[in-house]
Design a protein around this motif. Structure first.
Motif, short mmCIF file in Angstrom:
data_model
loop_
_atom_site.label_atom_id
_atom_site.label_comp_id
_atom_site.label_asym_id
_atom_site.label_seq_id
_atom_site.Cartn_x
_atom_site.Cartn_y
_atom_site.Cartn_z
N ILE B 61 11.95 2.43 -4.51
CA ILE B 61 11.05 3.34 -4.46
C ILE B 61 9.58 2.21 -3.85
N ALA B 62 9.61 0.87 -3.82
CA ALA B 62 8.29 0.42 -3.69
C ALA B 62 8.20 0.28 -1.96
N GLU B 63 9.52 0.45 -1.75
CA GLU B 63 9.08 0.04 -0.54
C GLU B 63 8.86 1.59 0.51
N ALA B 64 9.27 2.44 -0.24
CA ALA B 64 8.99 3.89 0.14
C ALA B 64 7.68 4.04 0.00
N ALA B 65 7.09 3.69 -1.30
CA ALA B 65 5.94 4.25 -1.43
C ALA B 65 4.81 3.45 -0.13
N GLN B 66 4.76 2.51 -0.22
CA GLN B 66 4.24 1.85 0.84
C GLN B 66 4.42 2.72 1.88
N VAL B 67 5.39 2.72 3.04
CA VAL B 67 5.52 3.75 3.64
C VAL B 67 4.57 5.39 3.60
N ARG B 68 4.65 5.93 2.38
CA ARG B 68 4.27 7.02 2.25
C ARG B 68 2.77 6.49 1.88
N PHE B 69 2.14 5.83 1.49
CA PHE B 69 0.52 6.05 0.69
C PHE B 69 0.24 4.88 1.95
N ALA B 70 0.63 4.70 2.99
CA ALA B 70 0.43 3.75 4.18
C ALA B 70 -0.24 2.70 3.75
N LEU B 71 0.42 1.69 2.02
CA LEU B 71 -0.47 0.73 1.39
C LEU B 71 -0.95 -0.73 2.30
N HIS B 72 -1.56 -1.61 1.84
CA HIS B 72 -1.44 -2.35 2.21
C HIS B 72 -0.46 -3.50 1.46
N ALA B 95 -2.92 -1.33 -3.35
CA ALA B 95 -3.93 -1.55 -2.10
C ALA B 95 -3.61 -0.39 -0.86
N ALA B 96 -5.14 -0.48 -0.31
CA ALA B 96 -5.15 1.30 0.54
C ALA B 96 -6.23 0.63 1.75
N THR B 97 -6.29 1.44 2.38
CA THR B 97 -8.01 1.92 3.26
C THR B 97 -8.42 2.48 2.37
N HIS B 98 -8.25 3.31 1.27
CA HIS B 98 -8.92 4.28 1.21
C HIS B 98 -8.41 4.92 -0.73
N ARG B 99 -9.69 4.61 -1.09
CA ARG B 99 -9.06 4.67 -2.75
C ARG B 99 -8.34 5.99 -2.43
N ARG B 100 -8.10 7.37 -2.10
CA ARG B 100 -7.28 8.06 -2.77
C ARG B 100 -5.67 7.52 -2.24
N ALA B 101 -5.57 6.57 -1.51
CA ALA B 101 -3.43 6.56 -1.21
C ALA B 101 -3.39 5.54 -2.86
N ALA B 102 -4.54 4.46 -3.12
CA ALA B 102 -4.57 3.39 -3.34
C ALA B 102 -4.47 4.52 -5.01
N PHE B 103 -4.87 4.89 -5.36
CA PHE B 103 -5.45 6.12 -6.81
C PHE B 103 -3.69 6.81 -6.62
N GLU B 104 -3.08 6.97 -5.92
CA GLU B 104 -1.98 8.13 -5.75
C GLU B 104 -0.72 7.46 -5.75
N ALA B 105 -0.85 6.36 -5.02
CA ALA B 105 0.38 5.44 -5.18
C ALA B 105 0.60 4.62 -5.96
N ASP B 111 4.91 6.96 -12.82
CA ASP B 111 5.97 7.68 -12.92
C ASP B 111 7.47 8.02 -12.56
N TYR B 112 7.79 6.77 -11.97
CA TYR B 112 8.97 6.56 -11.59
C TYR B 112 9.34 5.45 -12.55
N LEU B 113 8.17 4.92 -12.50
CA LEU B 113 8.87 3.35 -13.85
C LEU B 113 9.03 4.64 -14.80
#
Lengths: 81, 147
Positions: B61-72, B95-105, B111-113
């Motif tokens: 799930i973490a790998e999928a989230a990393q791709v989906r939200f373009a996480l660093h 960690a992400a470039t911008h806040r929206r992706a970081a919040f959503e991820a 929710d998954y956990l």
């Protein structure tokens, strides 16, 4: 042989967490039938909504063969965090 | 980083370490879940995992989230074993470039956990022990990320 593991409320109902079956039951459905015949309360709990099965740490839906040496786990509904 | 541990942890220290040495990350969001005492009704929580399987499922799930939200980067620390009220039970940082992706991820991972990660939670209290299973709301929360 097959190792069978119970998680969550399932091990409270059964009174065990882990058992070795020798020989290994041929399939998941055979294992379920065996467990239900020994312990009807566990048999019923295994059929409850949200209970999943995994063979060698991979979730299995429906029936599946159990090979010798397999690890079968029954997973009660999950809750973390 | 994904870690299950029976020892207690200090969320501030984890966040400081997670933020260190980043020059391209614009946003870090962290969430810490604490074990609730239920006004004295809950004496302790007991968290069970399936060693090997639990880490692998969370990793997927973490790998999928990393791709989906373009996480660093992301970090998940989850307690197992006995947990006292007031102690941290879960820590998630993204960690992400911008806040929206970081919040959503972070929101998505929690929710998954809560309802789909292979953990089993038992509450020990004045009236004995009971298994906690996901609430209808937990299931709805997790399902909104599907599809």
């Amino acid at each position: 042989v097959a190792r069978v593991l119970l998680f969550g409320r399932l091990h409270d109902i059964a009174g065990w967490r882990e058992r070795v079956f020798d020989p290994a039951p041929a399939s998941l459905s055979a294992l379920r039938a065996l467990l239900a015949s020994e312990d009807p309360a566990l048999g019923e709990a295994l059929r409850a909504k949200g209970v999943q099965a995994a063979i060698d740490k991979v979730i299995v839906r429906g029936d599946a063969p159990i090979r010798a040496g397999a690890e079968v786990a029954f997973l009660a509904p999950m809750s973390g965090g | 980083v994904i870690r299950l541990q029976s020892e207690s942890f200090e969320p501030g220290g984890l966040l400081t370490a997670f933020c260190a040495g980043r020059s391209e990350t614009g946003a870090v969001v962290s969430f810490t879940g604490l074990a609730r005492g239920g006004q004295g009704d809950v004496h302790r929580l007991e968290l069970e995992a399936y060693p090997g399987f639990t880490e692998a499922e969370i990793g997927r799930i973490a790998e999928a989230a990393q791709v989906r939200f373009a996480l660093h980067d992301l970090m998940i620390v989850h307690r197992i074993g006995e947990i006292a009220p007031g102690e941290a039970i879960v820590f998630v940082a993204t960690a992400a470039t911008h806040r929206r992706a970081a919040f959503e991820a972070a929101n998505h991972l929690m929710d998954y956990l809560k309802s789909r990660a292979p953990f089993w939670k038992k509450e020990h209290g004045a009236d004995g022990a009971r298994w906690i299973e996901p609430t209808a709301q937990d299931l709805v929360d997790a399902a909104r990320w599907d599809g």
